[in-house]
Motif scaffolding. Structure first.
Motif, short mmCIF file in Angstrom:
data_model
loop_
_atom_site.label_atom_id
_atom_site.label_comp_id
_atom_site.label_asym_id
_atom_site.label_seq_id
_atom_site.Cartn_x
_atom_site.Cartn_y
_atom_site.Cartn_z
N VAL A 246 0.83 -1.21 0.00
CA VAL A 246 0.00 0.00 0.00
C VAL A 246 0.87 1.26 0.00
O VAL A 246 0.62 2.21 -0.76
N SER A 247 1.89 1.27 0.84
CA SER A 247 2.79 2.43 0.92
C SER A 247 3.50 2.65 -0.41
O SER A 247 3.66 3.80 -0.87
N LEU A 248 3.91 1.56 -1.06
CA LEU A 248 4.60 1.66 -2.34
C LEU A 248 3.67 2.20 -3.42
O LEU A 248 4.04 3.10 -4.19
N PHE A 249 2.45 1.67 -3.48
CA PHE A 249 1.49 2.06 -4.52
C PHE A 249 1.08 3.52 -4.38
O PHE A 249 1.18 4.31 -5.31
N GLY A 255 3.81 10.76 -5.28
CA GLY A 255 5.07 11.34 -5.70
C GLY A 255 5.00 11.85 -7.14
O GLY A 255 5.52 12.94 -7.45
N VAL A 256 4.37 11.07 -8.02
CA VAL A 256 4.21 11.50 -9.41
C VAL A 256 3.31 12.73 -9.49
O VAL A 256 3.58 13.66 -10.26
N TYR A 257 2.24 12.73 -8.71
CA TYR A 257 1.32 13.88 -8.71
C TYR A 257 2.03 15.15 -8.26
O TYR A 257 1.89 16.21 -8.88
N ILE A 258 2.83 15.03 -7.20
CA ILE A 258 3.56 16.21 -6.70
C ILE A 258 4.61 16.67 -7.70
O ILE A 258 4.77 17.87 -7.95
N SER A 259 5.32 15.72 -8.30
CA SER A 259 6.36 16.07 -9.27
C SER A 259 5.76 16.74 -10.50
O SER A 259 6.35 17.67 -11.07
N SER A 260 4.57 16.29 -10.92
CA SER A 260 3.92 16.91 -12.08
C SER A 260 3.44 18.31 -11.76
O SER A 260 3.36 19.18 -12.64
N ALA A 261 3.10 18.55 -10.48
CA ALA A 261 2.65 19.88 -10.08
C ALA A 261 3.83 20.84 -9.94
O ALA A 261 3.71 22.05 -10.22
N VAL A 262 4.98 20.31 -9.54
CA VAL A 262 6.16 21.15 -9.33
C VAL A 262 6.89 21.43 -10.64
O VAL A 262 7.24 22.58 -10.94
N ALA A 272 8.91 10.10 -14.01
CA ALA A 272 8.42 9.85 -12.65
C ALA A 272 7.28 8.83 -12.65
O ALA A 272 7.13 8.06 -11.70
N SER A 273 6.47 8.80 -13.73
CA SER A 273 5.33 7.89 -13.78
C SER A 273 5.76 6.43 -13.84
O SER A 273 4.96 5.53 -13.56
N VAL A 274 7.03 6.19 -14.21
CA VAL A 274 7.56 4.82 -14.18
C VAL A 274 7.45 4.25 -12.77
O VAL A 274 7.24 3.05 -12.57
N MET A 275 7.56 5.13 -11.77
CA MET A 275 7.57 4.70 -10.39
C MET A 275 6.24 4.09 -9.94
O MET A 275 6.21 3.26 -9.04
N TYR A 276 5.12 4.49 -10.56
CA TYR A 276 3.85 3.89 -10.13
C TYR A 276 3.26 2.92 -11.15
O TYR A 276 2.38 2.12 -10.81
N THR A 277 3.74 2.96 -12.40
CA THR A 277 3.21 2.03 -13.39
C THR A 277 4.06 0.77 -13.54
O THR A 277 3.55 -0.28 -13.96
N VAL A 278 5.34 0.85 -13.20
CA VAL A 278 6.25 -0.28 -13.44
C VAL A 278 6.83 -0.83 -12.14
O VAL A 278 6.87 -2.06 -11.93
N VAL A 279 7.28 0.04 -11.26
CA VAL A 279 7.99 -0.40 -10.06
C VAL A 279 7.12 -1.18 -9.07
O VAL A 279 7.51 -2.27 -8.65
#
Length: 311
Positions: A246-249, A255-262, A272-279
């Motif tokens: 759960v913490s990873l997902f 993290g991707v949402y924050i990075s896209s906003a920044v 950054a989206s690799v982190m939630y779609t692949v990892v």
């Protein structure tokens, strides 16, 4: 500039356009994809082959493993084909299909994690009624409900994209057709699409997350009332793997949402989206096999012992 009749194809720019990085990306993502598929298949085989693991917890886990396989299969193979062919194209139908399946499997994983949290809540907070509450009918109903909601979510956004008209600039700065990036390319009014994206994401993402948080609040409250240190350890150990997943997902998604906003760079957002779609799909089997003694200690060894080795 506006194409009222439809478009033939989009262009996926990928993570980088530098030719020297393409072989490295191909090898890296091929390895990650194979590890994801083989790892999750192993989890499914272990659960199906051991009758001791035919419980609600592992029932949901096997569905989560299958969802992870499908989730990565939706995006990575097309990326690998494009790198191999030195092509960036994806058909309009293929892009729309990819959008729908990404939304479907992401939403399904979200609800499966919530169902697993509820299972842990019942097991720890109401152990005497566990078999009565978590009966096969309820487990099947939770899976069916998750599939129905995920299908409705995917169809809603896919059909809303169909009403859009696109300009001649059809380059998507991503390695797959992400809904937000596709909407940005439209020449027609996208206000309704954007409202639906944020509204549905808030509901379908927020409700399961709140359910998970509530479940763990109840679990922590219940374990604090336990007098035995061994009981507390056993309770938390049964939740360790699920809590890690759960913490990873959610951690990578936020993290991707924050990075896209920044950042204002779409290419950085794609990376950054690799982190939630692949990892997460790749690491989930390792988390469950290493932290779960029932899988690591018994069922996995039994399965491996059945495999003949020819020297």
């Amino acid at each position: 500039m506006e194409n009222q009749t439809g478009v033939a194809e989009f262009l996926l720019l990928g993570l980088t356009e530098d030719p020297k990085w393409q072989p490295l990306l191909f090898g890296l993502f091929l390895t990650m994809y194979l590890v994801t598929v083989l790892g999750n298949l192993l989890i499914i085989l272990v659960i199906s082959s051991d009758s001791h693991l035919h419980t609600p917890m592992y029932f949901f886990l096997s569905h989560l493993a299958f969802t992870d396989i499908c989730f990565t299969t939706t995006t990575i193979p097309k990326m690998l084909v494009n790198i191999q062919r030195q092509s960036k194209s994806i058909s309009y139908t293929g892009c729309l299909t990819q959008v729908g399946f990404v939304l479907f499997f992401a939403c399904l994983e979200n609800f499966l994690l919530a169902a697993m949290a509820y299972d842990r809540y019942v097991a720890i907070c109401q152990p005497l009624r566990y078999t009565v509450i978590m009966n096969p009918y309820l487990c099947g109903l939770l899976i069916l409900l998750s599939l129905t909601i995920s299908t409705a979510d995917a169809l809603l956004h896919s059909l809303m994209v169909l009403r859009l008209s696109f300009c001649t600039d059809l380059e998507i700065p991503h390695f797959f057709c992400e809904l937000a990036q596709v909407i940005k390319l439209a020449c027609s009014d996208t206000l309704i699409n954007n409202i639906l994206v944020y509204l549905v994401a808030s509901i379908l993402g927020g409700v399961p997350l709140l359910g998970i948080i509530f479940s763990y609040i109840q679990i922590v409250s219940s374990t604090r009332r336990m007098s035995s240190a061994g009981g507390k350890y056993k309770a938390f150990s049964t939740c360790g793997s699920h809590l890690s997943v759960v913490s990873l997902f959610y951690g990578t998604a936020f993290g991707v949402y924050i990075s896209s906003a920044v950042t204002h760079s779409p290419r950085d957002t794609a990376s950054a989206s690799v982190m939630y779609t692949v990892v997460p799909p790749m690491l989930n089997p390792f988390i469950y096999s290493l932290r779960n003694k029932n899988i690591k200690g018994g069922a996995l060894k039994k399965l491996i012992s059945r495999i003949p080795f020819f020297l």
